[in-house]
Design an enzyme around this catalytic site. Sequence first.
Site, PDB file in Angstrom:
ATOM      1  CE1 TYR A  80      17.294  40.947   8.470  1.00  0.00           C
ATOM      2  CE2 TYR A  80      15.391  40.089   7.285  1.00  0.00           C
ATOM      3  CZ  TYR A  80      16.758  40.287   7.378  1.00  0.00           C
ATOM      4  OH  TYR A  80      17.585  39.826   6.384  1.00  0.00           O
ATOM      5  CE1 TYR A  86      17.961  41.642   3.365  1.00  0.00           C
ATOM      6  CE2 TYR A  86      20.041  41.158   2.282  1.00  0.00           C
ATOM      7  CZ  TYR A  86      18.961  40.748   3.026  1.00  0.00           C
ATOM      8  OH  TYR A  86      18.866  39.447   3.436  1.00  0.00           O
TER       9      TYR A  86
END
Length: 400
Positions: free
Chosen positions: A299, A350
């Site tokens: 991440y 995203y």
Amino acid sequence: MGSLRGEVAVVGIGASDFFRYGGSTESEFAMVCRAILAAAEDAGLPVEEIDGFTAYSNDRSEPLRLATALGIRELRLGAMQFGGGGGGSAGHVAIAASAVATGLADYVVAYRGCRQGEVGRFGRGVGYGGSGNAAHVSGYDLGGAAMGPYGAFAAPHRYALRAQRMLAEHGVSQSTMRAVARAAYHHAQHNPSAVMRGRELTDEIYDSSRWVSEPYHLYDCCQESDAAAAIIVTTAERARDLRAKPAYILAAGQSGEYRSGAGGENAPTYATGGIRALAPRLYRDADVKVGDIDTFQVYDNFTAGVVMAMVELGVCSYAEADEVLTFDNLVAPTGRFPLNTSGGNFAEAYILGMGHHLEAVRQLRGTSTNQVADAQISVVTGGPMTTLCSGVIYGTESTL
């Protein structure tokens, strides 16, 4: 003790189209539905056979509404991984896998949608209400009474403090953070779906970009996007009868370290990726070592957190980070530690980390646009630097 290893598998992956912030004409809910339909098509599974949904970070597309819109025969599971924002972006897969393994549901969708202009998100000041008012006002999350009076209203402000601590304590250089960003943008140039395709990132462009919150330049920070993605999880036995090549879950879990949720920046371990306790547990449950991992889908909210996560995954020590976490080592197909090979949050889209799971599966299928030769094992982590972090290790059938 029971184990998920090889008992469940991802059998379908799907996504909406990806847009930069504000680019989609569809609602967030419609984008999530589109991603789920694509995952069902990929699996060769009639969508009405799905009977469970799991999400994280307070996703607004509620399972009952999804079930109604998609014509689901019976909803047997609707679950949410709470806490950590993007830190929960692998925890919901653990929930899905556990539900399938124990018979609570047969085909569970793990998903996330983001169309942030629809509801508001970071950077709007104290108590804006975009992801839960109380924490912001009380100082337990971004902004709040502990930070707002000093002008710290948004995610880069908070996580810049943690980055500064890492640089001060461990001497990691800015060039290592730059390598993380450059690798993501490099991979995006080969990915037709990536919103940052056509925007190559060089050392010079990175170095000359504006400061957002020191030590973060513009390219140290993830973008915001309009996008949705989903995967379908079922048992290994059912997976054999479906269309797509399965990616087996070897291990999955979450970790909230001691007092990691303490407000006012009072967590006792401050410069941390949050997976120091989780990583050894994942390796043990999966029966793998860090040297067995072919791709790292970490991440990427901010570059410093990715560096922390790679260290805590055991790729290198902080003392070795500048020499090991280089651009050449992080890019596919030739790098030693291929990182975020679709472009990740930084450069693909995203989706609060959901896209990392799709890329891990593509790598194991051999269909990535930045394919690592003979990839057998991929790790996905959610976080880093968040109050709660999570992870999944995926493997091919040959790893079982």
